[in-house]
Design an enzyme around this catalytic site. Structure first.
Site, PDB file in Angstrom:
ATOM      1  N   LYS A  22       0.835  -1.211   0.000  1.00  0.00           N
ATOM      2  CA  LYS A  22       0.000   0.000   0.000  1.00  0.00           C
ATOM      3  C   LYS A  22       0.868   1.260   0.000  1.00  0.00           C
ATOM      4  O   LYS A  22       0.683   2.154  -0.827  1.00  0.00           O
ATOM      5  CB  LYS A  22      -0.900   0.018   1.239  1.00  0.00           C
ATOM      6  N   ASN A  23       1.809   1.332   0.928  1.00  0.00           N
ATOM      7  CA  ASN A  23       2.561   2.585   1.079  1.00  0.00           C
ATOM      8  C   ASN A  23       3.390   2.902  -0.155  1.00  0.00           C
ATOM      9  O   ASN A  23       3.608   4.065  -0.484  1.00  0.00           O
ATOM     10  CB  ASN A  23       3.449   2.529   2.324  1.00  0.00           C
ATOM     11  N   CYS A 116      -4.044  12.429  13.005  1.00  0.00           N
ATOM     12  CA  CYS A 116      -4.732  11.235  12.546  1.00  0.00           C
ATOM     13  C   CYS A 116      -4.814  10.263  13.710  1.00  0.00           C
ATOM     14  O   CYS A 116      -4.510  10.615  14.842  1.00  0.00           O
ATOM     15  CB  CYS A 116      -3.989  10.613  11.380  1.00  0.00           C
ATOM     16  N   ARG A 121       0.438  14.595  13.228  1.00  0.00           N
ATOM     17  CA  ARG A 121       1.331  14.196  12.119  1.00  0.00           C
ATOM     18  C   ARG A 121       1.856  15.472  11.455  1.00  0.00           C
ATOM     19  O   ARG A 121       1.371  15.894  10.412  1.00  0.00           O
ATOM     20  CB  ARG A 121       0.590  13.340  11.092  1.00  0.00           C
ATOM     21  N   ASP A 306       4.984  -0.098  11.936  1.00  0.00           N
ATOM     22  CA  ASP A 306       3.750  -0.658  11.386  1.00  0.00           C
ATOM     23  C   ASP A 306       3.557  -2.130  11.754  1.00  0.00           C
ATOM     24  O   ASP A 306       2.452  -2.655  11.614  1.00  0.00           O
ATOM     25  CB  ASP A 306       3.729  -0.501   9.854  1.00  0.00           C
ATOM     26  N   ARG A 398      -8.319  -0.426   4.686  1.00  0.00           N
ATOM     27  CA  ARG A 398      -7.412   0.548   4.059  1.00  0.00           C
ATOM     28  C   ARG A 398      -6.080  -0.084   3.681  1.00  0.00           C
ATOM     29  O   ARG A 398      -5.387   0.407   2.797  1.00  0.00           O
ATOM     30  CB  ARG A 398      -7.149   1.713   5.016  1.00  0.00           C
TER      31      ARG A 398
HETATM   32  C1  UD1 Z   1       4.974   6.458   6.649  1.00  0.00           C
HETATM   33  C2  UD1 Z   1       4.018   5.319   6.414  1.00  0.00           C
HETATM   34  C3  UD1 Z   1       3.504   4.780   7.758  1.00  0.00           C
HETATM   35  C4  UD1 Z   1       4.680   4.411   8.644  1.00  0.00           C
HETATM   36  C5  UD1 Z   1       5.645   5.571   8.778  1.00  0.00           C
HETATM   37  C6  UD1 Z   1       6.912   5.214   9.553  1.00  0.00           C
HETATM   38  C7  UD1 Z   1       2.968   5.861   4.300  1.00  0.00           C
HETATM   39  C8  UD1 Z   1       1.726   6.243   3.577  1.00  0.00           C
HETATM   40  N1  UD1 Z   1       2.890   5.801   5.639  1.00  0.00           N
HETATM   41  O1  UD1 Z   1       4.236   7.505   7.279  1.00  0.00           O
HETATM   42  O2  UD1 Z   1       2.705   3.623   7.494  1.00  0.00           O
HETATM   43  O3  UD1 Z   1       4.193   4.080   9.924  1.00  0.00           O
HETATM   44  O4  UD1 Z   1       6.058   6.024   7.460  1.00  0.00           O
HETATM   45  O5  UD1 Z   1       7.551   4.147   8.971  1.00  0.00           O
HETATM   46  O6  UD1 Z   1       3.982   5.563   3.686  1.00  0.00           O
HETATM   47  N2  UD1 Z   1       7.479  13.864  11.414  1.00  0.00           N
HETATM   48  C9  UD1 Z   1       7.645  15.175  11.807  1.00  0.00           C
HETATM   49  N3  UD1 Z   1       7.664  16.139  10.828  1.00  0.00           N
HETATM   50  C10 UD1 Z   1       7.532  15.851   9.514  1.00  0.00           C
HETATM   51  C11 UD1 Z   1       7.351  14.496   9.125  1.00  0.00           C
HETATM   52  C12 UD1 Z   1       7.331  13.506  10.102  1.00  0.00           C
HETATM   53  O7  UD1 Z   1       7.781  15.476  12.977  1.00  0.00           O
HETATM   54  O8  UD1 Z   1       7.562  16.776   8.672  1.00  0.00           O
HETATM   55  C13 UD1 Z   1       7.430  12.791  12.449  1.00  0.00           C
HETATM   56  C14 UD1 Z   1       6.065  12.110  12.513  1.00  0.00           C
HETATM   57  O9  UD1 Z   1       5.175  12.813  13.320  1.00  0.00           O
HETATM   58  C15 UD1 Z   1       6.409  10.769  13.095  1.00  0.00           C
HETATM   59  C16 UD1 Z   1       7.797  10.485  12.502  1.00  0.00           C
HETATM   60  O10 UD1 Z   1       8.309  11.751  12.072  1.00  0.00           O
HETATM   61  O11 UD1 Z   1       6.503  10.837  14.488  1.00  0.00           O
HETATM   62  C17 UD1 Z   1       7.784   9.504  11.355  1.00  0.00           C
HETATM   63  O12 UD1 Z   1       6.988   9.977  10.338  1.00  0.00           O
HETATM   64  P1  UD1 Z   1       7.204   9.634   8.797  1.00  0.00           P
HETATM   65  O13 UD1 Z   1       8.395   8.760   8.610  1.00  0.00           O
HETATM   66  O14 UD1 Z   1       7.146  10.908   8.045  1.00  0.00           O
HETATM   67  O15 UD1 Z   1       5.906   8.770   8.513  1.00  0.00           O
HETATM   68  P2  UD1 Z   1       4.862   8.974   7.353  1.00  0.00           P
HETATM   69  O16 UD1 Z   1       5.556   9.257   6.075  1.00  0.00           O
HETATM   70  O17 UD1 Z   1       3.785   9.884   7.796  1.00  0.00           O
END
Ligand code: UD1
Length: 419
Positions: A22-23, A116, A121, A306, A398
Site C-alpha cells: 500500500k505505502n 490522525c 502528524r 507498522d 485501508r
Molecule cells: C509512513 C508510512 C507509515 C509508517 C511511517 C513510519 C505511508 C503512507 N505511511 O508515514 O505507514 O508508519 O512512514 O515508517 O507511507 N514527522 C515530523 N515532521 C515531519 C514528518 C514527520 O515530525 O515533517 C514525524 C512524525 O510525526 C512521526 C515520525 O516523524 O513521528 C515519522 O513519520 P514519517 O516517517 O514521516 O511517517 P509517514 O511518512 O507519515
C-alpha cells in the site's frame, strides 16, 4: 458498517499470496502525475486508500482506471493543481501529492492534513525542504498554497529525522527540478527504494535510494512505463503473526524476507521456525510461544512501527514478559485496551508496553481504531477461545485486501457481516 466475526483457535495452515505494498503504491500513484505518458502499475493492491489516490488523480485531470490489480494512469491531460479537502480527509497520506503536483505544475493547493489516528502528524520537514527548493508556501484557514513560478531548483536538504513522507515528497519534487538535489539522512525504507526505481524506470536520474544519501539530478521530462509494485512487508509480517498466534504453518508467496530482517528474528525468538527465500517466507509455530527481547521501533532497517501492533498480538500469548518501545509515533497503543478486553495482560506507560504472556485469550466484541491496530485485533481473535467481533473494519480495509478471504483459505473461521 461491516464487522468481522471470528471463531478462534483454528490453526492457520497453507499458502497466502501477499498483496502489493500500500505505502509504495500510494507514492507511485502520486509519481504518475509527473509522467508525460501512460503508466501501468501492476500488483497494485485493491484497497480503499489506492482508490482514494485514483480519485485524487481523476480530480487533477488525469485519467485513471483500475482492473485486476493493475492501475493505468495517464497524466498528460492533468489540468488542476488543487486537491479538494474531502479527498485529503479520506487519506492523510495524500500529502505525498504535494511534491509531485508542485514538480509538475509549479503550484499546488491542498488542505493541511492535520492529526490522525496515530496522533499529531506534522509536515514541517516536508514544507521546509520544498521551501529550500524554491517553493513559496502559505497557509490560510487550513489550506496550504504552494507555488514556484520560476520552477523548483535542486537543493542540499538534510532531514532532522529520516521521515518517509518527507523523503518521498522531496524525491517527487526533485525529479523535474533544475539541477541536483541531495537528501541526507533520508529514509531508507524499501518503499523509498521502490519509488526511486519506479522514477528511474520513467526516465528520472535518482541514485542512492535505499541509503541515507539520495541524489536526484533533475531531467526535462518523465515518460510512461510499466512497473510492478513491491510486495507489502507489513502484510507479510501480519500473516506471520497469524501463524505464530494460532500455532500454524504458512507459506507466504510474494514476500521478500530481505525487507523483514528486523522482524524475522523476533518470530524466531518466539520459537517459530522461519525459512526465508528471495520471494517467499515459510513459518511454522509448533512450540508454545516464548517472550522476546525488547522490541524498539525504529526507522528502517530497524523494527517497523507498522508491525508493532500485529507482533504484540502474538506476544500476548508468549510465555514470559516482553517489552515493546514505540519510538516513531506517540499514540500507537490504541489497540492495547481492546487486547486487554480479550484477556491480554499489557501495561503501557508512555512509549513502553509491557506484555505478560497469558495462557488464553477470550473472544470479545472489540473495535479497530486504526489500520495496524485493527489487524492486531483480528489476529488476537484467531488465537482466542470463542467468538470475537471486530467492529470499525473500514480501517483494516485501508491496508489489507480481502483479509478474511486469505485467512479463511488458510483455515480460519472468519466472516464479514453487515452491522
Ligand atoms: C509512513 C508510512 C507509515 C509508517 C511511517 C513510519 C505511508 C503512507 N505511511 O508515514 O505507514 O508508519 O512512514 O515508517 O507511507 N514527522 C515530523 N515532521 C515531519 C514528518 C514527520 O515530525 O515533517 C514525524 C512524525 O510525526 C512521526 C515520525 O516523524 O513521528 C515519522 O513519520 P514519517 O516517517 O514521516 O511517517 P509517514 O511518512 O507519515
Amino acid at each position: 458498517m461491516q464487522r468481522l466475526v471470528i471463531r478462534g483457535e483454528k490453526r492457520l495452515c497453507g499458502e497466502i499470496a501477499v498483496q502489493g505494498a500500500k505505502n509504495s503504491a500510494l507514492a507511485l500513484l502520486a509519481g504518475c502525475t509527473l509522467c508525460s505518458g501512460e503508466v501501468r502499475l501492476k500488483n497494485c493492491p485493491a484497497l480503499s486508500d489506492v482508490f482514494a489516490a485514483c480519485r485524487i488523480l481523476n480530480r487533477l485531470g488525469c485519467k485513471s482506471r483500475y482492473k485486476d490489480h493493475c492501475a493505468v494512469i495517464d497524466a498528460r491531460g492533468m489540468c488542476e493543481c488543487a486537491v479538494p479537502e474531502e479527498l485529503m480527509r479520506e487519506m492523510r497520506s495524500s500529502i505525498v501529492f504535494l511534491g509531485a503536483v508542485l514538480g509538475r505544475k509549479g503550484e499546488c493547493e491542498l488542505s493541511f492534513p492535520g492529526g490522525c489516528e496515530l496522533g499529531p502528524r506534522p509536515i514541517d520537514m516536508h514544507l521546509s525542504a520544498l521551501r529550500q527548493m524554491g517553493a513559496r508556501i502559505t497557509e490560510e484557514y487550513g489550506v496550504l498554497c504552494c507555488e514556484c513560478p520560476t520552477g523548483l531548483r535542486g537543493a542540499k536538504i538534510s532531514l532532522g529525522f529520516p521521515s518517509v513522507g518527507a523523503t518521498e515528497n522531496i524525491m517527487l519534487a526533485a525529479v523535474l527540478a533544475k539541477g541536483e538535489t541531495v537528501i541526507t539522512n533520508a529514509a531508507r525504507e524499501p518503499e523509498i527504494t521502490d519509488l526511486g526505481d519506479f522514477l528511474n524506470c520513467c526516465g528520472a536520474r535518482v541514485s542512492g535510494h535505499g541509503t541515507s544519501s539520495i541524489v536526484i539530478s533533475g531531467v526535462e521530462r518523465l515518460h510512461g512505463c510499466e512497473y510492478e509494485v513491491m510486495p507489502d512487508r507489513i502484510v507479510a509480517a501480519t500473516y506471520m503473526a497469524g501463524a505464530a498466534i494460532t500455532g500454524g504453518e504458512l507459506e507466504l508467496k510474494n514476500a521478500r524476507a530481505g525487507d523483514l530482517e528486523a522482524v524475522v528474528p523476533v518470530f524466531e525468538q518466539m520459537g517459530c521456525r522461519v525459512y526465508t527465500y528471495d520471494d517467499r517466507i515459510y513459518i511454522n509455530s509448533k512450540k508454545p510461544l516464548r517472550a522476546v527481547k525488547t522490541i524498539r521501533t525504529m526507522p528502517y532497517p530497524g523494527f517497523p512501527t507498522d508491525a508493532q501492533a500485529v507482533v504484540m498480538a502474538a506476544l500476548t500469548k508468549a510465555k514470559g514478559t516482553s517489552v515493546v518501545v514505540e519510538n516513531i509515533f506517540c499514540s500507537r497503543y490504541r489497540h492495547v485496551d481492546e487486547l486487554v478486553r480479550m484477556g491480554a495482560d499489557i501495561k503501557t506507560e508512555g512509549k513502553v508496553a509491557v506484555i505478560e504472556g497469558v495462557k488464553k485469550l477470550y473472544g470479545a466484541r472489540v473495535r479497530a481504531c486504526e489500520l495496524r491496530g485493527g489487524a492486531a485485533l483480528v489476529l488476537a481473535g484467531l488465537g482466542a477461545q470463542g467468538e470475537t467481533e471486530v467492529e470499525n473494519i473500514c480501517y483494516i480495509d485501508r491496508g489489507y485486501e480481502n483479509i478474511e478471504k486469505h485467512l479463511r483459505l488458510a483455515g480460519a473461521d472468519i466472516t464479514r457481516v453487515m452491522c
